[in-house]
Write a protein that holds these residues in place. Structure first.
Motif, mmCIF file in Angstrom:
data_model
loop_
_atom_site.group_PDB
_atom_site.id
_atom_site.type_symbol
_atom_site.label_atom_id
_atom_site.label_comp_id
_atom_site.label_asym_id
_atom_site.label_seq_id
_atom_site.Cartn_x
_atom_site.Cartn_y
_atom_site.Cartn_z
ATOM 1 N N SER A 1 0.842 -1.195 0.000
ATOM 2 C CA SER A 1 0.000 0.000 0.000
ATOM 3 C C SER A 1 0.880 1.248 0.000
ATOM 4 C CB SER A 1 -0.895 0.013 1.241
ATOM 5 O OG SER A 1 -0.098 0.189 2.413
ATOM 6 N N LEU A 2 0.255 2.404 -0.210
ATOM 7 C CA LEU A 2 1.000 3.659 -0.179
ATOM 8 C C LEU A 2 1.616 3.885 1.199
ATOM 9 C CD1 LEU A 2 1.866 6.249 -1.603
ATOM 10 C CD2 LEU A 2 -0.297 7.290 -0.903
ATOM 11 N N GLN A 3 0.855 3.580 2.240
ATOM 12 C CA GLN A 3 1.373 3.753 3.605
ATOM 13 C C GLN A 3 2.586 2.864 3.846
ATOM 14 O OE1 GLN A 3 -1.436 2.737 6.686
ATOM 15 N NE2 GLN A 3 -0.156 3.487 8.340
ATOM 16 N N GLU A 4 2.522 1.636 3.363
ATOM 17 C CA GLU A 4 3.654 0.710 3.533
ATOM 18 C C GLU A 4 4.865 1.177 2.736
ATOM 19 O OE1 GLU A 4 1.022 -3.338 4.369
ATOM 20 O OE2 GLU A 4 1.399 -2.670 2.312
ATOM 21 N N ARG A 5 4.637 1.732 1.546
ATOM 22 C CA ARG A 5 5.750 2.257 0.757
ATOM 23 C C ARG A 5 6.381 3.446 1.462
ATOM 24 N NH1 ARG A 5 9.297 2.370 -3.393
ATOM 25 N NH2 ARG A 5 8.235 0.582 -4.289
ATOM 26 N N GLU A 6 5.529 4.380 1.940
ATOM 27 C CA GLU A 6 6.062 5.595 2.556
ATOM 28 C C GLU A 6 6.764 5.328 3.877
ATOM 29 O OE1 GLU A 6 2.639 8.158 2.655
ATOM 30 O OE2 GLU A 6 3.046 8.954 0.640
ATOM 31 N N SER A 7 6.408 4.215 4.529
ATOM 32 C CA SER A 7 7.076 3.867 5.788
ATOM 33 C C SER A 7 8.302 2.988 5.565
ATOM 34 C CB SER A 7 6.094 3.161 6.730
ATOM 35 O OG SER A 7 5.613 1.960 6.155
ATOM 36 N N GLY A 8 8.643 2.748 4.312
ATOM 37 C CA GLY A 8 9.851 1.990 3.995
ATOM 38 C C GLY A 8 9.718 0.486 4.131
ATOM 39 N N ASN A 9 8.488 -0.007 4.102
ATOM 40 C CA ASN A 9 8.262 -1.438 4.334
ATOM 41 C C ASN A 9 7.935 -2.235 3.067
ATOM 42 O OD1 ASN A 9 8.653 -1.394 7.143
ATOM 43 N ND2 ASN A 9 6.579 -0.593 7.462
ATOM 44 N N THR A 10 8.172 -1.652 1.899
ATOM 45 C CA THR A 10 7.797 -2.323 0.655
ATOM 46 C C THR A 10 8.361 -3.726 0.560
ATOM 47 O OG1 THR A 10 7.514 -0.286 -0.613
ATOM 48 C CG2 THR A 10 8.038 -2.267 -1.856
ATOM 49 N N VAL A 11 9.655 -3.860 0.696
ATOM 50 C CA VAL A 11 10.290 -5.174 0.524
ATOM 51 C C VAL A 11 9.838 -6.139 1.608
ATOM 52 C CG1 VAL A 11 12.491 -6.409 0.515
ATOM 53 C CG2 VAL A 11 12.269 -4.252 -0.731
ATOM 54 N N ALA A 12 9.684 -5.663 2.830
ATOM 55 C CA ALA A 12 9.231 -6.530 3.921
ATOM 56 C C ALA A 12 7.834 -7.074 3.649
ATOM 57 C CB ALA A 12 9.259 -5.770 5.245
ATOM 58 N N VAL A 13 6.954 -6.235 3.124
ATOM 59 C CA VAL A 13 5.586 -6.672 2.818
ATOM 60 C C VAL A 13 5.598 -7.735 1.729
ATOM 61 C CG1 VAL A 13 3.385 -5.941 1.798
ATOM 62 C CG2 VAL A 13 4.472 -4.533 3.555
ATOM 63 N N VAL A 14 6.346 -7.482 0.671
ATOM 64 C CA VAL A 14 6.406 -8.439 -0.438
ATOM 65 C C VAL A 14 7.045 -9.748 0.015
ATOM 66 C CG1 VAL A 14 7.415 -8.860 -2.711
ATOM 67 C CG2 VAL A 14 6.377 -6.643 -2.200
ATOM 68 N N GLU A 15 8.067 -9.668 0.835
ATOM 69 C CA GLU A 15 8.711 -10.883 1.342
ATOM 70 C C GLU A 15 7.772 -11.676 2.241
ATOM 71 O OE1 GLU A 15 12.372 -9.623 3.120
ATOM 72 O OE2 GLU A 15 13.444 -9.635 1.184
ATOM 73 N N ARG A 16 6.937 -10.997 3.006
ATOM 74 C CA ARG A 16 5.934 -11.693 3.831
ATOM 75 C C ARG A 16 4.948 -12.450 2.944
ATOM 76 N NH1 ARG A 16 1.937 -7.717 5.476
ATOM 77 N NH2 ARG A 16 0.734 -8.660 3.774
ATOM 78 N N GLN A 17 4.503 -11.808 1.888
ATOM 79 C CA GLN A 17 3.578 -12.448 0.961
ATOM 80 C C GLN A 17 4.244 -13.649 0.278
ATOM 81 O OE1 GLN A 17 2.815 -8.846 -1.253
ATOM 82 N NE2 GLN A 17 0.922 -8.408 -0.148
ATOM 83 N N LEU A 18 5.492 -13.481 -0.120
ATOM 84 C CA LEU A 18 6.245 -14.576 -0.740
ATOM 85 C C LEU A 18 6.437 -15.742 0.215
ATOM 86 C CD1 LEU A 18 9.002 -12.553 -2.614
ATOM 87 C CD2 LEU A 18 7.446 -14.181 -3.707
ATOM 88 N N ALA A 19 6.712 -15.438 1.475
ATOM 89 C CA ALA A 19 6.951 -16.499 2.462
ATOM 90 C C ALA A 19 5.719 -17.366 2.647
ATOM 91 C CB ALA A 19 7.379 -15.889 3.800
ATOM 92 N N ALA A 20 4.533 -16.754 2.659
ATOM 93 C CA ALA A 20 3.295 -17.529 2.784
ATOM 94 C C ALA A 20 3.117 -18.447 1.588
ATOM 95 C CB ALA A 20 2.099 -16.586 2.914
ATOM 96 N N LEU A 21 3.473 -17.950 0.406
ATOM 97 C CA LEU A 21 3.358 -18.772 -0.796
ATOM 98 C C LEU A 21 4.373 -19.910 -0.788
ATOM 99 C CD1 LEU A 21 2.049 -19.179 -3.585
ATOM 100 C CD2 LEU A 21 3.828 -17.675 -4.521
ATOM 101 N N ALA A 22 5.608 -19.582 -0.466
ATOM 102 C CA ALA A 22 6.673 -20.590 -0.473
ATOM 103 C C ALA A 22 6.416 -21.705 0.532
ATOM 104 C CB ALA A 22 8.017 -19.926 -0.194
ATOM 105 N N ALA A 23 5.694 -21.396 1.603
ATOM 106 C CA ALA A 23 5.382 -22.418 2.611
ATOM 107 C C ALA A 23 4.452 -23.492 2.050
ATOM 108 C CB ALA A 23 4.745 -21.760 3.830
ATOM 109 N N LYS A 24 3.731 -23.175 0.984
ATOM 110 C CA LYS A 24 2.773 -24.116 0.389
ATOM 111 C C LYS A 24 3.332 -24.857 -0.831
ATOM 112 C CE LYS A 24 -1.149 -23.369 2.737
ATOM 113 N NZ LYS A 24 -1.916 -24.439 3.409
ATOM 114 N N LEU A 25 4.262 -24.232 -1.547
ATOM 115 C CA LEU A 25 4.687 -24.775 -2.828
ATOM 116 C C LEU A 25 5.947 -25.626 -2.710
ATOM 117 C CD1 LEU A 25 4.288 -21.740 -5.279
ATOM 118 C CD2 LEU A 25 2.577 -23.442 -4.601
ATOM 119 N N SER A 26 6.009 -26.663 -3.521
ATOM 120 C CA SER A 26 7.257 -27.407 -3.694
ATOM 121 C C SER A 26 8.120 -26.651 -4.687
ATOM 122 C CB SER A 26 6.981 -28.817 -4.223
ATOM 123 O OG SER A 26 6.530 -28.755 -5.564
ATOM 124 N N THR A 27 9.382 -26.999 -4.752
ATOM 125 C CA THR A 27 10.271 -26.335 -5.711
ATOM 126 C C THR A 27 9.753 -26.495 -7.127
ATOM 127 O OG1 THR A 27 12.168 -26.723 -4.261
ATOM 128 C CG2 THR A 27 12.651 -26.191 -6.549
#
Length: 250
Positions: free
Chosen positions: A130-156
Motif C-alpha cells: 500500500s501507499l502507507q507501507e511504501r512511505e514507511s519503507g516497508n515495501t520489501v518486507a511486505v512483499v517478502e511476507r507475501q512470498l513467504a506464505a506462498l513458499a510455505a505451500k509450494l514445492s520447488t
C-alpha cells in the motif's frame, strides 16, 4: 536461461459480449511479437466467448479467481477442475483488489495457488504494498511476507507454474506508476528472495511482471530492466494500446 516475456491482460469486472469480441478481434488482427506469451483474463461469464473468438496462436485465456476446494456448496465460486474442463489453463490469484476489498489473506491466496497448481492450472500470483507501507519503507518486507506464505505451500517444482506480478497497490488504476528504478528495485529484491529461500533455479526461471497503470507510453522503459519480465495490465488491456504493451520488448 532467457525468460520468455509475458503480458497478461486483466479485464477485471469490465466488458460486454460486444466489447470482448472487439478486443479479441484487435488481438487476432495485430502484428504481435511471437516471442511474448500473452494471457487475457475476461470476467468468468465471458471466458468461453473469448476462447471461441481467439484465433491468434500463443494467446490464452485466464480466470480472475479460483477456489481451493474441489467442489461442493460454495455458492459463486469456480473450481480448478471446472477451469480445466473448460480448457482454461490460467488464473490470477492474490490481486490487491481481492486482498483489500474481499479480505483474502496471504495464507488464503497461497492455499488457492497450491490448489490451482496441483490441478494443472498455472497462476499469475500478485503481490504488492500500500501507499502507507511504501512511505514507511516497508515495501520489501511486505512483499517478502507475501512470498513467504506462498513458499510455505509450494514445492520447488510447483514454481514452474507460477508467474509473479508485482503490483504496488498505490499505482493500480490511479494513473501513478512506480518509477523504473522503484519497479526494478522490488523485482530484484523478489529474485534475491527466491534465490535465498527457494532455489537458484527458481530465482532464475521465474518470470516477474510489473503491474500498476502500465500503458503504451511507459511500457518500453520498464521492459528494458533486467528483472522485469513483462506486465500484468489492467485498464490498458481494454484499449488498442494493449498491442503496444505486448510488443514493448521488441
Amino acid at each position: 536461461m532467457a525468460r520468455k516475456f509475458f503480458v497478461g491482460g486483466n479485464f477485471k469486472m469490465n466488458g460486454t459480449k460486444e466489447s470482448i469480441k472487439t478486443i479479441v478481434k484487435g488481438l487476432n488482427e495485430a502484428q504481435l511479437d511471437s516471442n511474448v506469451e500473452v494471457v487475457i483474463a475476461p470476467p468468468a461469464i465471458y471466458l468461453h466467448l473469448a476462447q471461441s473468438e481467439l484465433k491468434k496462436p500463443g494467446i490464452e485465456v485466464s480466470a480472475q479467481n479460483v477456489y481451493d476446494k474441489p467442489n461442493g456448496a460454495y455458492t459463486g465460486e469456480i473450481s480448478v477442475s471446472q477451469l480445466k474442463d473448460s480448457g482454461v489453463n490460467w488464473t490470477i490469484l492474490g490481486h490487491s483488489e481481492r486482498r483489500t476489498l474481499l479480505g483474502e489473506t496471504d495464507e488464503v491466496v497461497a492455499s488457492k495457488t497450491k490448489f490451482a497448481v496441483d490441478g494443472g492450472v498455472s497462476v499469475i500470483w500478485c503481490c504488492g504494498e500500500s501507499l502507507q507501507e511504501r512511505e514507511s519503507g516497508n515495501t520489501v518486507a511486505v512483499v517478502e511476507r507475501q512470498l513467504a506464505a506462498l513458499a510455505a505451500k509450494l514445492s520447488t517444482d510447483d514454481w514452474k507454474k507460477v508467474v509473479i506480478a508485482y503490483e504496488p497497490i498505490w499505482a493500480i488504476g490511479t494513473g501513478k506508476v512506480a518509477t523504473v528504478e522503484q519497479a526494478q528495485e522490488v523485482h530484484e529484491a523478489i529474485r534475491k528472495w527466491l534465490k535465498a529461500n527457494v532455489s537458484d533455479a527458481v530465482a532464475e526461471e521465474t518470470r516477474i511482471l510489473y503491474g500498476g497503470s502500465v500503458n503504451g507510453k511507459n511500457c518500453k522503459d520498464l521492459a528494458k530492466e533486467k528483472d522485469i519480465d513483462g506486465f500484468l495490465v489492467g485498464g490498458a488491456s481494454l484499449k488498442p494500446e494493449f498491442v503496444d504493451i505486448i510488443n514493448s520488448n521488441l
